[in-house]
Design a protein around this motif. Sequence first.
Motif, PDB file in Angstrom:
ATOM      1  N   GLU A   1      30.639  81.411  36.962  1.00 43.04           N
ATOM      2  CA  GLU A   1      31.668  81.007  37.930  1.00 43.04           C
ATOM      3  C   GLU A   1      32.439  79.763  37.479  1.00 43.04           C
ATOM      4  N   ASN A   2      32.195  79.325  36.233  1.00 42.17           N
ATOM      5  CA  ASN A   2      32.854  78.140  35.666  1.00 42.17           C
ATOM      6  C   ASN A   2      32.622  76.878  36.503  1.00 42.17           C
ATOM      7  N   ILE A   3      31.381  76.698  36.952  1.00 42.74           N
ATOM      8  CA  ILE A   3      31.008  75.511  37.721  1.00 42.74           C
ATOM      9  C   ILE A   3      30.179  74.619  36.805  1.00 42.74           C
ATOM     10  N   ASN A   4      30.579  73.365  36.656  1.00 42.79           N
ATOM     11  CA  ASN A   4      29.847  72.423  35.828  1.00 42.79           C
ATOM     12  C   ASN A   4      28.636  71.922  36.615  1.00 42.79           C
ATOM     13  N   PRO A   5      27.426  72.271  36.165  1.00 42.70           N
ATOM     14  CA  PRO A   5      26.234  71.874  36.922  1.00 42.70           C
ATOM     15  C   PRO A   5      25.825  70.414  36.709  1.00 42.70           C
ATOM     16  N   ILE A   6      26.540  69.708  35.885  1.00 40.34           N
ATOM     17  CA  ILE A   6      26.182  68.319  35.601  1.00 40.34           C
ATOM     18  C   ILE A   6      26.916  67.412  36.586  1.00 40.34           C
ATOM     19  N   THR A   7      26.144  66.658  37.346  1.00 37.40           N
ATOM     20  CA  THR A   7      26.715  65.712  38.302  1.00 37.40           C
ATOM     21  C   THR A   7      26.604  64.313  37.707  1.00 37.40           C
ATOM     22  N   PRO A   8      27.715  63.650  37.531  1.00 34.66           N
ATOM     23  CA  PRO A   8      27.629  62.294  36.960  1.00 34.66           C
ATOM     24  C   PRO A   8      26.952  61.332  37.939  1.00 34.66           C
ATOM     25  N   VAL A   9      26.148  60.439  37.375  1.00 33.17           N
ATOM     26  CA  VAL A   9      25.460  59.417  38.169  1.00 33.17           C
ATOM     27  C   VAL A   9      25.874  58.056  37.619  1.00 33.17           C
TER      28      VAL A   9
ATOM     29  N   LYS B   1      12.057  68.297  42.624  1.00 39.91           N
ATOM     30  CA  LYS B   1      10.688  68.152  42.152  1.00 39.91           C
ATOM     31  C   LYS B   1      10.579  67.100  41.042  1.00 39.91           C
ATOM     32  N   ASP B   2      11.479  67.164  40.073  1.00 38.08           N
ATOM     33  CA  ASP B   2      11.438  66.255  38.927  1.00 38.08           C
ATOM     34  C   ASP B   2      12.479  65.157  39.086  1.00 38.08           C
ATOM     35  N   ASN B   3      12.140  63.988  38.604  1.00 35.24           N
ATOM     36  CA  ASN B   3      13.086  62.870  38.621  1.00 35.24           C
ATOM     37  C   ASN B   3      13.904  62.882  37.339  1.00 35.24           C
ATOM     38  N   ALA B   4      15.214  62.708  37.474  1.00 36.87           N
ATOM     39  CA  ALA B   4      16.088  62.652  36.305  1.00 36.87           C
ATOM     40  C   ALA B   4      15.926  61.315  35.592  1.00 36.87           C
ATOM     41  N   PHE B   5      15.603  60.292  36.347  1.00 34.49           N
ATOM     42  CA  PHE B   5      15.373  58.981  35.751  1.00 34.49           C
ATOM     43  C   PHE B   5      14.470  58.162  36.675  1.00 34.49           C
ATOM     44  N   THR B   6      13.861  57.127  36.091  1.00 32.88           N
ATOM     45  CA  THR B   6      12.997  56.227  36.845  1.00 32.88           C
ATOM     46  C   THR B   6      13.461  54.798  36.581  1.00 32.88           C
ATOM     47  N   ILE B   7      13.588  54.018  37.658  1.00 28.46           N
ATOM     48  CA  ILE B   7      13.992  52.606  37.552  1.00 28.46           C
ATOM     49  C   ILE B   7      12.746  51.766  37.814  1.00 28.46           C
TER      50      ILE B   7
ATOM     51  N   GLY C   1      14.437  67.195  28.742  1.00 31.04           N
ATOM     52  CA  GLY C   1      14.088  68.599  28.944  1.00 31.04           C
ATOM     53  C   GLY C   1      14.629  69.141  30.250  1.00 31.04           C
ATOM     54  N   TYR C   2      14.097  70.273  30.652  1.00 33.65           N
ATOM     55  CA  TYR C   2      14.536  70.931  31.879  1.00 33.65           C
ATOM     56  C   TYR C   2      13.887  70.280  33.095  1.00 33.65           C
ATOM     57  N   LEU C   3      14.668  70.099  34.136  1.00 31.24           N
ATOM     58  CA  LEU C   3      14.181  69.477  35.361  1.00 31.24           C
ATOM     59  C   LEU C   3      14.361  70.442  36.523  1.00 31.24           C
ATOM     60  N   THR C   4      13.471  70.348  37.498  1.00 31.76           N
ATOM     61  CA  THR C   4      13.566  71.168  38.699  1.00 31.76           C
ATOM     62  C   THR C   4      14.070  70.298  39.838  1.00 31.76           C
ATOM     63  N   ALA C   5      15.175  70.731  40.448  1.00 34.11           N
ATOM     64  CA  ALA C   5      15.776  69.961  41.546  1.00 34.11           C
ATOM     65  C   ALA C   5      14.778  69.801  42.681  1.00 34.11           C
TER      66      ALA C   5
ATOM     67  N   LEU D   1      22.135  46.476  38.890  1.00 35.67           N
ATOM     68  CA  LEU D   1      20.683  46.382  38.758  1.00 35.67           C
ATOM     69  C   LEU D   1      20.299  44.959  38.347  1.00 35.67           C
ATOM     70  N   PRO D   2      19.161  44.468  38.831  1.00 34.27           N
ATOM     71  CA  PRO D   2      18.696  43.141  38.410  1.00 34.27           C
ATOM     72  C   PRO D   2      18.464  43.114  36.895  1.00 34.27           C
ATOM     73  N   ASP D   3      18.458  41.917  36.318  1.00 35.44           N
ATOM     74  CA  ASP D   3      18.314  41.771  34.869  1.00 35.44           C
ATOM     75  C   ASP D   3      16.990  42.316  34.340  1.00 35.44           C
ATOM     76  N   ASN D   4      15.934  42.179  35.070  1.00 35.21           N
ATOM     77  CA  ASN D   4      14.609  42.610  34.610  1.00 35.21           C
ATOM     78  C   ASN D   4      14.307  44.057  35.036  1.00 35.21           C
ATOM     79  N   THR D   5      15.261  44.928  34.894  1.00 30.08           N
ATOM     80  CA  THR D   5      15.096  46.317  35.311  1.00 30.08           C
ATOM     81  C   THR D   5      15.189  47.235  34.098  1.00 30.08           C
ATOM     82  N   ASP D   6      14.296  48.224  34.064  1.00 27.10           N
ATOM     83  CA  ASP D   6      14.288  49.191  32.964  1.00 27.10           C
ATOM     84  C   ASP D   6      14.585  50.579  33.540  1.00 27.10           C
ATOM     85  N   ILE D   7      15.414  51.346  32.841  1.00 26.73           N
ATOM     86  CA  ILE D   7      15.719  52.719  33.265  1.00 26.73           C
ATOM     87  C   ILE D   7      15.170  53.676  32.215  1.00 26.73           C
TER      88      ILE D   7
END
Length: 164
Positions: free
Chosen positions: A122-130, A152-158, A146-150, A135-141
């Motif tokens: 359907e020509n839909i881009n499944p990638i949603t920009p974030v 259920k899985d976290n795309a990133f951790t702060i 791999g493949y993620l399940t909406a 963020l505070p200076d002492n923050t790590d991302i």
Amino acid sequence: MNILNHLKDLSKKQTKKIIALVFLFGFTLSSAITVSALSKDVTITDGEKTTNFRTLLSKTEALLSQAGVKIEENDKVERTEPSEKKVNIDIKRAFNVQVFFDGEWHSYVANDGAVADLLKKENINPITPVIICNLPDNTDIEFSAGYLTAGKDNAFTITDKSAE
């Protein structure tokens, strides 16, 4: 020679009956051989349900009808013939998929494959920009790979490194 002598002793009526029985047996046997030679083994897979039968029919619609299988709009029917005497029919039932993008819900009908395949079709881009801001200076991302399940899985951790 005994049989011939015995046949000579039979009346014409009895002889005609024996000849008729021999012809009937021959006709029945040749019919059975012909049916066996022309028939096919059919396997219909509809989700979790599998139906097997033998038939003389050859058209897909006739085979589905004989098995009592109803095809709805947007269902996908795939027929393969692994051999001259074997027919496989696989049915993929249509289902509705709702996708949220551009601020609203959109409905699509799918019948095969993953939702990602439907989005691509359907020509839909499944990638949603974030965008992550302020963020505070002492923050790590840490980003997941791999493949993620909406849901259920976290795309990133702060992680706050100042607590370490």
